[in-house]
Design a protein around this motif. Structure first.
Motif, PDB file in Angstrom:
ATOM      1  N   VAL A  15      -3.980 -26.002   9.533  1.00  0.00           N
ATOM      2  CA  VAL A  15      -5.339 -25.651   9.088  1.00  0.00           C
ATOM      3  C   VAL A  15      -5.346 -24.164   8.761  1.00  0.00           C
ATOM      4  CG1 VAL A  15      -7.781 -25.447   9.702  1.00  0.00           C
ATOM      5  CG2 VAL A  15      -6.449 -27.417  10.521  1.00  0.00           C
ATOM      6  N   PHE A  48      -7.878 -27.306   4.609  1.00  0.00           N
ATOM      7  CA  PHE A  48      -8.921 -26.311   4.413  1.00  0.00           C
ATOM      8  C   PHE A  48     -10.299 -26.954   4.320  1.00  0.00           C
ATOM      9  CE2 PHE A  48     -10.919 -22.616   2.105  1.00  0.00           C
ATOM     10  CZ  PHE A  48     -10.709 -21.696   3.106  1.00  0.00           C
ATOM     11  N   GLU A  90     -12.413 -29.168   9.442  1.00  0.00           N
ATOM     12  CA  GLU A  90     -11.196 -28.697  10.117  1.00  0.00           C
ATOM     13  C   GLU A  90     -11.358 -27.239  10.543  1.00  0.00           C
ATOM     14  OE1 GLU A  90      -7.713 -31.219   7.784  1.00  0.00           O
ATOM     15  OE2 GLU A  90      -8.447 -29.348   6.916  1.00  0.00           O
ATOM     16  N   ARG A  91     -11.856 -26.437   9.644  1.00  0.00           N
ATOM     17  CA  ARG A  91     -12.015 -25.013   9.927  1.00  0.00           C
ATOM     18  C   ARG A  91     -13.017 -24.772  11.046  1.00  0.00           C
ATOM     19  NH1 ARG A  91     -13.908 -22.938   4.448  1.00  0.00           N
ATOM     20  NH2 ARG A  91     -13.819 -20.913   5.489  1.00  0.00           N
ATOM     21  N   ASP A 139      -6.749 -16.848   4.831  1.00  0.00           N
ATOM     22  CA  ASP A 139      -5.533 -17.535   5.265  1.00  0.00           C
ATOM     23  C   ASP A 139      -4.890 -18.388   4.184  1.00  0.00           C
ATOM     24  OD1 ASP A 139      -5.679 -16.496   7.886  1.00  0.00           O
ATOM     25  OD2 ASP A 139      -7.228 -17.964   8.384  1.00  0.00           O
ATOM     26  N   TRP A 144      -7.632 -20.387  -2.003  1.00  0.00           N
ATOM     27  CA  TRP A 144      -8.584 -21.112  -1.174  1.00  0.00           C
ATOM     28  C   TRP A 144      -9.632 -21.849  -2.013  1.00  0.00           C
ATOM     29  CZ3 TRP A 144     -13.719 -19.840  -1.504  1.00  0.00           C
ATOM     30  CH2 TRP A 144     -14.044 -18.585  -1.984  1.00  0.00           C
ATOM     31  N   ASP A 204     -13.267 -22.320  14.350  1.00  0.00           N
ATOM     32  CA  ASP A 204     -14.409 -21.469  14.681  1.00  0.00           C
ATOM     33  C   ASP A 204     -14.725 -21.579  16.170  1.00  0.00           C
ATOM     34  OD1 ASP A 204     -14.751 -20.645  12.026  1.00  0.00           O
ATOM     35  OD2 ASP A 204     -16.183 -22.244  11.586  1.00  0.00           O
ATOM     36  N   HIS A 207      -7.655 -21.286   8.682  1.00  0.00           N
ATOM     37  CA  HIS A 207      -8.966 -21.101   9.284  1.00  0.00           C
ATOM     38  C   HIS A 207      -9.972 -20.450   8.334  1.00  0.00           C
ATOM     39  CE1 HIS A 207     -11.598 -18.835  12.413  1.00  0.00           C
ATOM     40  NE2 HIS A 207     -12.186 -19.940  12.028  1.00  0.00           N
ATOM     41  N   ARG A 208      -9.554 -19.396   7.644  1.00  0.00           N
ATOM     42  CA  ARG A 208     -10.494 -18.624   6.836  1.00  0.00           C
ATOM     43  C   ARG A 208      -9.971 -18.468   5.415  1.00  0.00           C
ATOM     44  NH1 ARG A 208     -11.450 -13.150   9.826  1.00  0.00           N
ATOM     45  NH2 ARG A 208     -12.839 -12.902   8.023  1.00  0.00           N
TER      46      ARG A 208
END
Length: 279
Positions: free
Chosen positions: A155, A174, A178-179, A161, A165, A183, A157-158
């Motif tokens: 995953v 993504f 999942e993100r 990453d 994206w 968090d 995260h942001r």
């Protein structure tokens, strides 16, 4: 300052990694504990790859798939593979080993989260794994313990990453849901955290060592697609993590992604992630 050097890497098959030059990196890395994902082999393959090292291994149910291991200079004090409900097949995806960081117990995890595929049964397995991981992270962090979860968590995260994206917002790895797990993993302990998908849940207080070390910058990426010129253009994903409890994160230093100098020198499609934990 004395330290324990922990490295993690998805080897994309241990036998292939050895053939492609893994030991050139390992001989120079001075690693104490190495966590592996996607081993795709049996105990004898790991023993052949790491003579003189201590090995704990959790092989996948289906041969040639997944597989996680922890190899170390000194034997682990104990190891565990229990994870999730009894009817959930997590074989080859989660293994824990206990060591001493100085005189203090430390639990190290090698984890390989499912790749998933949006709106398919593969994604349902990923949701189950992330649910089980949420429970286990809460347990590992109890009583101000020293614990470290490493591995290919699949995953980003942001937005920092993943290089591309925008083109991956509806793809596994993504997805907002999942993100949102991350968090909560990384949210302040005890606070209600609103995830990027709008869901709400308690923060678990874990620390992303890579993001803490590098701050608000793109990457550094740890995986690159084999397609096109992704590696050469550094169009990658940061999906390999060291997640630490706060007490351990305070001891972390020297975070480093060991990206190969050239495409030809790679021995896996992932780069090792290395961190020193002082004692």
């Amino acid at each position: 300052m004395p330290h324990l050097r922990v490295a993690s890497v998805n080897v994309n098959g241990i036998r292939a990694a050895v053939r492609n030059g893994m030991h050139t990196w390992l001989d120079a890395a001075d690693v104490d504990v190495l966590t592996l994902q996607e081993v795709r082999g049996q105990d004898e393959h790991l023993e052949a790859a790491f003579p003189g090292w201590s090995v704990v291994h959790h092989e996948a149910t289906a041969k040639g798939r997944a597989g996680v291991a922890i190899v170390s200079r000194e034997p682990a004090l104990a190891s565990r593979t229990d994870f999730g409900d009894e009817d959930f097949d997590s074989a080859g995806r989660w293994i824990e080993a206990d060591f001493l960081l100085g005189q203090t117990p430390l639990t190290v995890v090698s984890a390989y989260v499912h790749t998933g595929e949006a709106d398919t049964p593969k994604q349902l397995e990923k949701w189950r794994f992330l649910d089980a991981m949420t429970t286990r992270l809460g347990q590992l962090a109890e009583n101000d313990a020293l614990a470290l979860v490493t591995g290919d968590l699949n995953v980003g995260h942001r937005e920092l990453d993943i290089k591309n994206w925008r083109g991956n917002r509806t793809k596994a790895g993504f997805l907002p849901r999942e993100r949102a797990y991350f968090d909560r993993f990384l949210g302040a302990v005890g606070e209600e955290i609103t995830g990027v998908d709008g869901s709400v849940g308690p923060g678990l207080g874990w620390i992303d060592i890579g993001r803490t070390a590098h701050g608000e910058i793109d990457g550094p990426y740890t995986w690159w697609s084999m397609r096109g010129k992704a590696f050469d253009n550094d169009s990658g994903w940061r999906i390999d993590y060291h997640l630490a409890t706060p007490s351990l994160a305070a001891r972390a230093g020297g975070y480093h992604v060991a990206r190969a100098a050239t495409y030809a020198e790679r021995w896996s499609d992932h780069a090792p992630v290395i961190v020193d934990y002082s004692y």
